[in-house]
Structures are given as structure tokens and as C-alpha cells.
Scaffold this motif. Structure first.
Motif, mmCIF file in Angstrom:
data_model
loop_
_atom_site.group_PDB
_atom_site.id
_atom_site.type_symbol
_atom_site.label_atom_id
_atom_site.label_comp_id
_atom_site.label_asym_id
_atom_site.label_seq_id
_atom_site.Cartn_x
_atom_site.Cartn_y
_atom_site.Cartn_z
ATOM 1 N N LEU A 103 1.076 -0.888 0.084
ATOM 2 C CA LEU A 103 0.351 0.322 0.062
ATOM 3 C C LEU A 103 0.916 1.167 -0.148
ATOM 4 O O LEU A 103 0.063 2.478 -0.689
ATOM 5 N N LEU A 104 2.045 1.072 0.602
ATOM 6 C CA LEU A 104 2.914 2.210 1.014
ATOM 7 C C LEU A 104 3.338 2.679 -0.678
ATOM 8 O O LEU A 104 3.905 4.032 -1.073
ATOM 9 N N ILE A 105 4.512 2.012 -1.349
ATOM 10 C CA ILE A 105 4.492 1.633 -2.103
ATOM 11 C C ILE A 105 3.829 2.239 -3.218
ATOM 12 O O ILE A 105 3.777 3.535 -4.036
ATOM 13 N N ASN A 106 2.445 2.063 -3.385
ATOM 14 C CA ASN A 106 1.561 1.960 -4.635
ATOM 15 C C ASN A 106 0.822 3.580 -4.237
ATOM 16 O O ASN A 106 1.734 4.349 -5.350
ATOM 17 N N THR A 107 0.741 3.886 -2.919
ATOM 18 C CA THR A 107 0.659 5.422 -2.764
ATOM 19 C C THR A 107 1.076 6.560 -2.694
ATOM 20 O O THR A 107 1.157 6.864 -3.595
ATOM 21 N N ASN A 108 2.856 6.295 -2.685
ATOM 22 C CA ASN A 108 4.112 7.263 -2.451
ATOM 23 C C ASN A 108 4.061 7.276 -3.733
ATOM 24 O O ASN A 108 4.668 8.004 -4.262
ATOM 25 N N LEU A 109 4.433 6.234 -4.951
ATOM 26 C CA LEU A 109 4.568 6.277 -6.649
ATOM 27 C C LEU A 109 3.455 7.027 -7.226
ATOM 28 O O LEU A 109 3.724 8.145 -8.019
ATOM 29 N N ILE A 110 2.570 6.870 -6.684
ATOM 30 C CA ILE A 110 1.192 6.837 -7.570
ATOM 31 C C ILE A 110 0.711 8.588 -7.523
ATOM 32 O O ILE A 110 0.845 9.192 -8.350
ATOM 33 N N HIS A 111 0.792 8.855 -6.321
ATOM 34 C CA HIS A 111 -0.155 10.128 -6.137
ATOM 35 C C HIS A 111 1.495 11.173 -6.404
ATOM 36 O O HIS A 111 1.309 12.000 -6.575
ATOM 37 N N THR A 112 2.756 11.199 -6.029
ATOM 38 C CA THR A 112 4.803 12.066 -5.734
ATOM 39 C C THR A 112 4.185 11.347 -7.708
ATOM 40 O O THR A 112 4.285 12.981 -8.301
ATOM 41 N N SER A 113 4.341 10.627 -8.512
ATOM 42 C CA SER A 113 4.379 10.967 -9.839
ATOM 43 C C SER A 113 3.326 12.495 -10.609
ATOM 44 O O SER A 113 3.869 12.448 -10.695
ATOM 45 N N TYR A 114 1.745 12.308 -10.062
ATOM 46 C CA TYR A 114 1.210 13.014 -9.837
ATOM 47 C C TYR A 114 1.736 14.494 -9.959
ATOM 48 O O TYR A 114 1.617 15.460 -11.018
ATOM 49 N N GLU A 115 1.891 14.338 -9.183
ATOM 50 C CA GLU A 115 2.496 15.671 -7.737
ATOM 51 C C GLU A 115 3.269 16.314 -8.758
ATOM 52 O O GLU A 115 3.055 17.529 -9.423
ATOM 53 N N VAL A 116 4.747 15.682 -9.476
ATOM 54 C CA VAL A 116 5.569 16.111 -9.802
ATOM 55 C C VAL A 116 5.797 15.428 -11.695
ATOM 56 O O VAL A 116 6.133 16.495 -11.965
ATOM 57 N N GLY A 117 4.351 15.409 -11.781
ATOM 58 C CA GLY A 117 4.335 15.707 -12.797
ATOM 59 C C GLY A 117 4.291 14.960 -14.178
ATOM 60 O O GLY A 117 4.993 14.760 -15.054
ATOM 61 N N VAL A 118 5.137 13.650 -13.703
ATOM 62 C CA VAL A 118 5.137 12.056 -14.857
ATOM 63 C C VAL A 118 4.321 12.101 -15.467
ATOM 64 O O VAL A 118 2.495 12.211 -14.571
ATOM 65 N N THR A 119 4.205 11.892 -16.818
ATOM 66 C CA THR A 119 3.409 12.215 -17.920
ATOM 67 C C THR A 119 2.425 10.486 -18.330
ATOM 68 O O THR A 119 1.736 10.791 -19.005
ATOM 69 N N ARG A 120 3.675 9.586 -17.563
ATOM 70 C CA ARG A 120 2.797 8.004 -17.706
ATOM 71 C C ARG A 120 3.593 7.374 -16.934
ATOM 72 O O ARG A 120 4.815 7.476 -16.095
ATOM 73 N N PHE A 121 2.483 6.184 -15.640
ATOM 74 C CA PHE A 121 2.909 5.802 -15.406
ATOM 75 C C PHE A 121 2.396 4.477 -16.064
ATOM 76 O O PHE A 121 0.801 4.186 -15.442
ATOM 77 N N LEU A 122 2.996 3.404 -16.071
ATOM 78 C CA LEU A 122 3.377 2.256 -15.444
ATOM 79 C C LEU A 122 3.007 1.005 -14.787
ATOM 80 O O LEU A 122 4.066 0.953 -13.722
ATOM 81 N N ASN A 123 1.926 1.041 -14.114
ATOM 82 C CA ASN A 123 2.029 -0.333 -12.787
ATOM 83 C C ASN A 123 1.906 -0.816 -12.996
ATOM 84 O O ASN A 123 0.914 -1.923 -13.758
ATOM 85 N N LEU A 124 2.692 -2.042 -12.362
ATOM 86 C CA LEU A 124 2.000 -3.575 -11.899
ATOM 87 C C LEU A 124 0.952 -4.459 -10.899
ATOM 88 O O LEU A 124 1.508 -3.838 -9.811
ATOM 89 N N GLY A 125 -0.090 -5.056 -11.537
ATOM 90 C CA GLY A 125 -0.836 -5.710 -10.968
ATOM 91 C C GLY A 125 -0.109 -7.067 -10.575
ATOM 92 O O GLY A 125 1.365 -7.550 -10.983
ATOM 93 N N SER A 126 -1.301 -8.246 -10.496
ATOM 94 C CA SER A 126 -1.114 -9.680 -10.305
ATOM 95 C C SER A 126 -2.929 -10.087 -10.643
ATOM 96 O O SER A 126 -3.527 -9.729 -10.576
#
Length: 313
Positions: A83-106
Motif C-alpha cells: 500500500l505504501l509503495i503504490n500510494t507514494n509512487l502514484i500520488h507523487t508521480s501525479y504531483e511532480v508531473g510524470v506523464t505516464r505511470f505503468l503499474n504492475l498488478g497481479s
């Protein structure tokens, strides 16, 4: 040239991604950080890193993973860290202007009794497999975060749901590893010590689909080329086999000549887990590495790592 941050680059999937990107160095600049230098569970660390590096793309291949024993024994660790890894990476990527985020589920996040083969729309339609529900809930939260950030903010955040993975750099821990690396280590050690049998957990009847990590990396690079990908998409071979059939393949690959027995006190886990990969097929991607070919190369990597004392155990 696009700047790409690959989280979890030392893991099996992350290292496969690095190998895949090396053939595309004219298109991508890859950045990585070891966990000693970047704690993905620490929001301030993640924010400082992403705001300083300013990647165009983030691929989240990090996470705490393991087999049935590990998931049953450490469920609080699995749900908290993922939960922490996902939340930190996804929200911070939005905040700093990352244009594309590819997340791995399972594929572990699908309901236990979902209709086979597993379709993307089956997600959240029923109860989860109890033996890995903590991990599954955390990964589902990551998928849902990407979907809702995409809907609310218009960012291209999306997810891929791979089936069971194997390949170079896998974790061969005696208790905490997934089924294939656990079998490879068990059969190899039985052969080396002259044992007459290898005992596998459960009945051997559950069916599992397996995808080589290099095939997954190829699929992820393919998805980066799709302008409007689905919110989440299955990545697999669409083919499965029983645990017992898999054990016999490992037996043949390692050269073990004894018998296979069963520990019926151990749980089987999900009875069947095979992905419907028609959506990805229709986009134009198919797995290319056969299980026999992939198992042979993976065992070769196991032997090399054992020889130079670099096995992940």
C-alpha cells in the motif's frame, strides 16, 4: 529521449525491464535507485527523488511478493508495504508531473471463484483467495488509484496484470518463494544430495499459468507504445498446467530421477488461475518464450548463480 524510472530494478521483473530497455537506449534514458538509497515506503524520500529526477515515465515493478507460506505468515507486512509503495509512487508521480505511470498488478488479485479464464472485468466481483488477500487488496488499491487519477486528473496512469512469473533473478527462498522457484530448488537439492523423492505441497491438482519475466518486460514496452491503453490489462500466455505437471517438467529439467510425493497437510491455494489474454492479443502482443525453453534457461541461470553465490535465498 524519454526518461524512465524503473522501481524494483533489482528484482526479477525490474531486471528483465532493464535488459529490455538496453536494446532501446536511443529512445529511453533509464534511472534506478537501490533500496538503500531510496525507501519507497517513505513518502518524503519518494517526493524528493521524483521531484529531483523528473522522469517522464514511471514503471512500478517494486513490491513485497511471496508464495502461500509467506502470504499466510506475514499478511500485515504484505498489505502495509505494498500500500505504501503504490500510494507514494502514484500520488507523487501525479504531483511532480510524470506523464505516464505503468503499474504492475497481479493475477492473484482476481476473485477466488471467478470464471475461468480470468477476464479484466472480473476484478472486484467476488471474495479473494484467503491465502493472499492482504497482498491482493494492496495491489487492487494500486490499480484503482491509477484508474481514478486518470479519470479525475486526465493523466495516463494504467496497469498491467501479469500471471505467475519466473525467470532469471527469481527468489529461491525455501519457504517464501513462489511455486516454480521453490520446485527448482527442491529438485536440484534432491538430485545433488541423492534423495529418493521430492515432496510437493498439496494435491498437485491446482492449475497455474506461467510467463517468463523477459516476455513480461517485452509486453510492458509494447504497452508504452499504445496511445490509449485500457485502465488495466492481463499479460500472460493463456495456457496453464497442473502443479504436478509443472513438477514433472522441473524434474526432467534438473535431471532428478526419484519419485514425486505429496504433503496433503499443505493448502492448495486457488484451484485454477489462467488469464484471458484476448485483449492484449487484439492489441498485437503475444508471449514468445515456451515454458520448456524458459525453464531450461532459468535453471541454467540458477546453476550460474549458485556457483558464484548470488542466489536470492
Amino acid at each position: 529521449m524519454k526518461k524512465v524510472f524503473v522501481s524494483g530494478h533489482n528484482g526479477m521483473v525490474g531486471s528483465a525491464l532493464i535488459r529490455a530497455f538496453k536494446s532501446r537506449m536511443e529512445e529511453y534514458e533509464i534511472i534506478t535507485r537501490n533500496r538503500t538509497k531510496l525507501d519507497l515506503c517513505n513518502q518524503l524520500d519518494v517526493h524528493h527523488f521524483l521531484s529531483s529526477e523528473k522522469p517522464d515515465i514511471v514503471i512500478n515493478a517494486a513490491g513485497r511478493v511471496g508464495g502461500i507460506y509467506a502470504n499466510n505468515t506475514f499478511p500485515a507486512d504484505f498489505i502495509r508495504e505494498n500500500l505504501l509503495i503504490n500510494t507514494n509512487l502514484i500520488h507523487t508521480s501525479y504531483e511532480v508531473g510524470v506523464t505516464r505511470f505503468l503499474n504492475l498488478g497481479s493475477s492473484c488479485i482476481y476473485p477466488r471463484e471467478a470464471e475461468q479464464p480470468l477476464k479484466e472485468e472480473s476484478l472486484l466481483t467476488g471474495p479473494l483467495e484467503p491465502t493472499n488477500s492482504a497482498y491482493a487488496l494492496a495491489k487492487i488499491a494500486g490499480l484503482e488509484m491509477c484508474r481514478h487519477y486518470r479519470k479525475q486528473y486526465g493523466v495516463l496512469f494504467h496497469s498491467a496484470m501479469p500471471t505467475n512469473l519466473y525467470g532469471p533473478g527469481d527468489n529461491y527462498h525455501a519457504q517464501n518463494s513462489h511455486v516454480l522457484p521453490a520446485l527448482i530448488r527442491r529438485f536440484h537439492e534432491a538430485k545433488k544430495t541423492g534423495q529418493s523423492e521430492v515432496c510437493i505441497w498439496g494435491t498437485g491438482k491446482p492449475r497455474r499459468e506461467l510467463l517468463h519475466a523477459d516476455d513480461l518486460a517485452d509486453a510492458l514496452l509494447f504497452l508504452l507504445s499504445v496511445d490509449n491503453p485500457p485502465d488495466w490489462i492481463n499479460v500472460g500466455t493463456g495456457r496453464d498446467q497442473t502443479i504436478l505437471e509443472l513438477a514433472n517438467l522441473v524434474k526432467d529439467t534438473t535431471g532428478f530421477v526419484g519419485e514425486i510425493t505429496h504433503d496433503l497437510t499443505k493448502e492448495d491455494g486457488t484451484p485454477v488461475k489462467r488469464l484471458d489474454v484476448s485483449l492484449l492479443d487484439n492489441l498485437g502482443w503475444k508471449a514468445r518464450i515456451s515454458l520448456e525453453q524458459g525453464l531450461k534457461s532459468t535453471y541454467g541461470d540458477f546453476l550460474r548463480c549458485e556457483e558464484n553465490n548470488s542466489l536470492r535465498i
